[in-house]
Design an enzyme around this catalytic site. Structure first.
Site, PDB file in Angstrom:
ATOM      1  N   HIS A  82      20.929  64.644  34.279  1.00 21.35           N
ATOM      2  CA  HIS A  82      20.218  63.975  33.192  1.00 21.35           C
ATOM      3  C   HIS A  82      19.153  64.898  32.626  1.00 21.35           C
ATOM      4  O   HIS A  82      18.413  65.527  33.375  1.00 21.35           O
ATOM      5  CB  HIS A  82      19.552  62.679  33.687  1.00 21.35           C
ATOM      6  CG  HIS A  82      18.861  61.942  32.583  1.00 21.35           C
ATOM      7  ND1 HIS A  82      19.533  61.083  31.752  1.00 21.35           N
ATOM      8  CD2 HIS A  82      17.584  61.986  32.145  1.00 21.35           C
ATOM      9  CE1 HIS A  82      18.693  60.608  30.858  1.00 21.35           C
ATOM     10  NE2 HIS A  82      17.502  61.142  31.063  1.00 21.35           N
ATOM     11  N   ASP A 161      16.404  47.575  30.092  1.00 22.29           N
ATOM     12  CA  ASP A 161      15.806  48.782  29.506  1.00 22.29           C
ATOM     13  C   ASP A 161      15.912  48.750  27.987  1.00 22.29           C
ATOM     14  O   ASP A 161      14.979  49.145  27.292  1.00 22.29           O
ATOM     15  CB  ASP A 161      16.464  50.042  30.070  1.00 22.29           C
ATOM     16  CG  ASP A 161      15.822  51.282  29.478  1.00 22.29           C
ATOM     17  OD1 ASP A 161      14.610  51.462  29.692  1.00 22.29           O
ATOM     18  OD2 ASP A 161      16.491  52.044  28.750  1.00 22.29           O
ATOM     19  N   ARG A 168       8.395  48.934  24.101  1.00 24.70           N
ATOM     20  CA  ARG A 168       7.487  50.066  24.372  1.00 24.70           C
ATOM     21  C   ARG A 168       7.309  50.919  23.125  1.00 24.70           C
ATOM     22  O   ARG A 168       6.209  51.377  22.796  1.00 24.70           O
ATOM     23  CB  ARG A 168       8.056  50.935  25.506  1.00 24.70           C
ATOM     24  CG  ARG A 168       7.907  50.301  26.874  1.00 24.70           C
ATOM     25  CD  ARG A 168       8.763  51.027  27.894  1.00 24.70           C
ATOM     26  NE  ARG A 168       8.411  52.420  28.033  1.00 24.70           N
ATOM     27  CZ  ARG A 168       9.273  53.384  28.398  1.00 24.70           C
ATOM     28  NH1 ARG A 168      10.534  53.101  28.671  1.00 24.70           N
ATOM     29  NH2 ARG A 168       8.869  54.620  28.500  1.00 24.70           N
ATOM     30  N   SER A 183      12.906  53.682  33.417  1.00 23.55           N
ATOM     31  CA  SER A 183      13.849  53.552  32.299  1.00 23.55           C
ATOM     32  C   SER A 183      15.035  54.504  32.516  1.00 23.55           C
ATOM     33  O   SER A 183      16.198  54.109  32.420  1.00 23.55           O
ATOM     34  CB  SER A 183      13.106  53.881  30.996  1.00 23.55           C
ATOM     35  OG  SER A 183      13.984  54.165  29.950  1.00 23.55           O
ATOM     36  N   LYS A 187      19.143  53.533  34.478  1.00 27.95           N
ATOM     37  CA  LYS A 187      20.434  53.813  33.838  1.00 27.95           C
ATOM     38  C   LYS A 187      21.266  54.736  34.729  1.00 27.95           C
ATOM     39  O   LYS A 187      22.476  54.602  34.830  1.00 27.95           O
ATOM     40  CB  LYS A 187      20.202  54.429  32.448  1.00 27.95           C
ATOM     41  CG  LYS A 187      19.710  53.387  31.450  1.00 27.95           C
ATOM     42  CD  LYS A 187      19.313  53.965  30.117  1.00 27.95           C
ATOM     43  CE  LYS A 187      17.983  54.650  30.160  1.00 27.95           C
ATOM     44  NZ  LYS A 187      17.331  54.919  28.898  1.00 27.95           N
TER      45      LYS A 187
HETATM   46  N1  URA Z   1      14.397  58.465  27.896  1.00 27.38           N
HETATM   47  C1  URA Z   1      14.660  57.217  28.372  1.00 27.38           C
HETATM   48  O1  URA Z   1      15.800  56.856  28.601  1.00 27.38           O
HETATM   49  N2  URA Z   1      13.597  56.411  28.623  1.00 27.38           N
HETATM   50  C2  URA Z   1      12.325  56.757  28.411  1.00 27.38           C
HETATM   51  O2  URA Z   1      11.435  55.988  28.669  1.00 27.38           O
HETATM   52  C3  URA Z   1      12.065  58.053  27.893  1.00 27.38           C
HETATM   53  C4  URA Z   1      13.128  58.889  27.648  1.00 27.38           C
END
Ligand code: URA
Length: 434
Positions: A82, A161, A168, A183, A187
């Protein structure tokens, strides 16, 4: 239980229990907790933060809010990668085929462009015919047959999320370590891999602008992964300059193909080898040093390049793209040079502005519904530390009739800083958090 009491507890610096976190997150997803209470809760977290245990629970509750992918039927140790988001970041296109060619299964869900940063799914979609949405059977079948499949996130992956991120974004609560880490990691956990290599970008083109912030985020994400029994390594990488030379969708695919042929820019190639090596190491293919060698061999032997061809073919893309990228990819032939406004060494590049400039040319979306122009973008000719003469081309803008070339030019002008002093060289790899 009342949302009010939980908000009050966090506002006063208290430590939340699993039940309280579940009450807030699940209640919000179900529509039982209104936006104003969730906003206050997020702001309380923003100022009071969460400890390691709260973060792990928060992440788990988010990950459990929707569908989860079960990769257990795919043999082998599945390691996901990631990136926290940068400019010119096309690493998945190279790292995926490298590690798949070394027998590490890549069953990956990737994202689209976010803010000034690009997204792997948009880049892949610039290849004519490439399908980023596969059925579950196709996804598993491709990973079993050729060792790699990359798709967009399914609609019901971590709905908590999706809802919380949108809130947010509107309430100035994006840049808090626990919230970002939960967040991202929710995922990742829902994606079902056994371990993660996290490319945490640092610098002017990243969400984390300083090494201290990035280290804190890396430690938080690695901590969350480990508390869920997953393997994890974070690599802190330099995003004070765009990665490689190309920014924009087709341009980045072109650069990824060149890199798979062994002709990639040095910084980008080094990063791809490092990330691939960590993935192979976590997949127990050897020591880290042995895995560096394996990754280099996969590139030099052409094995990774051939894997990319197969990957494109299996996802419906035109496999000839690997041999004739400039002919197959949508590419504009309208190029506008950006020249140095003065003599000197390039001492700074505001990389976020380069990403925004590329978006003004049409490489990103202005609204969620907007379409991307795959053919446009920016080629960086001169990078940090290069000496340039006034009037010398330092970047090329690939433009189309819809591009706002003037705004992009202004942003490039603001982005570059020059000086008679040569700046210190910063490496691409800035640190490792394990
Ligand atoms: N990428 C994400 O998936 N979430 C965040 O909060 C910031 C970057």
């Amino acid at each position: 239980m009342r949302a009010y009491d939980i908000i009050l507890k966090k506002r006063n610096g208290g430590k939340l229990t699993k039940e309280e976190i579940e009450f807030m997150v699940n209640g919000y997803v179900k529509g039982e907790i209104p936006d104003y209470q969730m906003s206050a809760f997020l702001m309380a977290i923003y100022f009071r933060h969460m400890d390691t245990e709260e973060r792990a629970i928060f992440t788990e509750v988010m990950a459990n809010s929707g569908d989860k992918v079960d990769l257990s039927s795919i043999p082998g140790i599945k390691i996901d990668k990631h990136s926290t988001g940068g400019v010119g970041d096309k690493t998945t296109l190279v790292v995926g085929p490298i590690v798949a060619s070394l027998g590490v299964p890549v069953a990956k869900m990737s994202g689209r462009a976010l803010g000034h940063t690009g997204g792997t799914i948009d880049k892949l979609e610039s290849i004519p015919g490439f399908r980023t949405s596969l059925t579950e059977e196709e996804f598993f079948e491709n990973v079993r047959k050729i060792g790699i499949a990359v798709v967009g996130q399914t609609a019901n992956l971590v709905p908590a999320d999706k809802k919380i991120y949108a809130l947010r974004d509107a309430t100035a609560t994006v840049d808090e370590v626990s919230l970002i880490a939960a967040s991202i990691m929710s995922k990742k956990l829902a994606g079902g891999a056994d371990g993660y290599v996290l490319d945490v970008k640092v610098g002017s083109g990243a969400f984390m602008k300083t090494i201290e912030q990035a280290t804190e985020l890396a430690e938080a994400m690695v901590g969350i992964a480990k508390s869920h029994g997953k393997k994890a390594v974070a690599v802190l990488t330099n995003m004070d300059v765009p990665l490689g030379k190309m920014v924009g969708n087709s341009l980045e695919v072109l650069e990824a193909i060149e890199t798979l042929k062994g002709n990639g820019p040095e910084d980008f190639t080094q990063l791809c080898i490092t990330l691939s090596a960590w993935m192979c190491h976590l997949a127990e293919k050897g020591t880290y040093e042995e895995c560096v060698q394996l990754a280099k061999n996969a590139l030099e032997s052409g094995k990774a390049f051939e894997k990319f061809r197969e990957f494109v073919k299996y996802q419906g893309g035109n496999p000839e793209v690997v041999d004739k990228p400039k002919e197959i990819l949508p590419m504009t032939d309208k190029i506008v040079e950006f020249t140095a406004p003065e003599d000197g060494y390039i001492t700074a590049i505001d990389t976020e502005k380069i990403g925004i400039a590329s978006n003004y040319l049409g490489a990103g979306r202005k609204t969620k519904e907007d379409t991307i122009d795959y053919s446009v973008g920016i080629e960086i000719i001169k990078k940090l530390g290069d000496y340039v003469k006034k009037g010398e081309p330092i970047a090329k803008m690939y433009v189309s009739e819809k591009s706002d070339t003037e705004t992009a030019r202004k942003l490039l002008l603001e982005s570059y800083k020059f000086s008679p002093e040569k700046p210190e060289h910063k490496p691409i790899i800035l640190g490792i958090v394990k």
